[in-house]
Design a protein around this motif. Structure first.
Motif, short mmCIF file in Angstrom:
data_model
loop_
_atom_site.label_atom_id
_atom_site.label_comp_id
_atom_site.label_asym_id
_atom_site.label_seq_id
_atom_site.Cartn_x
_atom_site.Cartn_y
_atom_site.Cartn_z
N SER A 79 -17.29 -60.92 -57.37
CA SER A 79 -18.02 -61.51 -58.49
C SER A 79 -18.10 -60.66 -59.74
O SER A 79 -18.36 -61.17 -60.81
CB SER A 79 -19.44 -61.85 -58.05
N SER A 80 -17.88 -59.39 -59.64
CA SER A 80 -18.13 -58.53 -60.79
C SER A 80 -16.90 -57.70 -61.12
O SER A 80 -16.19 -57.23 -60.23
CB SER A 80 -19.31 -57.60 -60.48
N SER A 84 -18.18 -65.17 -61.08
CA SER A 84 -19.48 -65.41 -60.48
C SER A 84 -19.42 -66.61 -59.55
O SER A 84 -18.71 -67.57 -59.80
CB SER A 84 -20.52 -65.66 -61.57
#
Length: 78
Positions: free
Chosen positions: A17-18, A54
């Motif tokens: 997600s990051s 995300s």
């Protein structure tokens, strides 16, 4: 005449997600999924990934959308 049972198929999906996480995270996820598929005698017919996306919104994840479209269209022979 006996017919052979059709082998079950699997499609893999991995995501992190990051952009502060490592891209190798996806490789590790896919490796684990492939091991699980092999242990369960599944043919892996495709893999979809989303890097630095995300999980909060489905529409922003291209790989996930491709996976869903493939399922809906019965078109996952990659």
């Amino acid at each position: 005449m006996m017919t052979r049972p059709i082998k079950k198929r699997a499609v893999l999906y991995a995501r992190y997600s990051s952009d502060m996480q490592k891209a190798t995270s996806i490789d590790g996820q896919l490796l684990l999924c492939r091991k699980i598929a092999a242990r369960n005698d599944l043919d892996v017919i495709g893999a979809f990934v989303d890097a630095a996306k995300s999980g909060l919104t489905e529409n922003a994840r291209d790989g996930y959308q491709q996976l869903l479209n493939g399922v809906r269209n019965h078109d996952l022979m990659l």
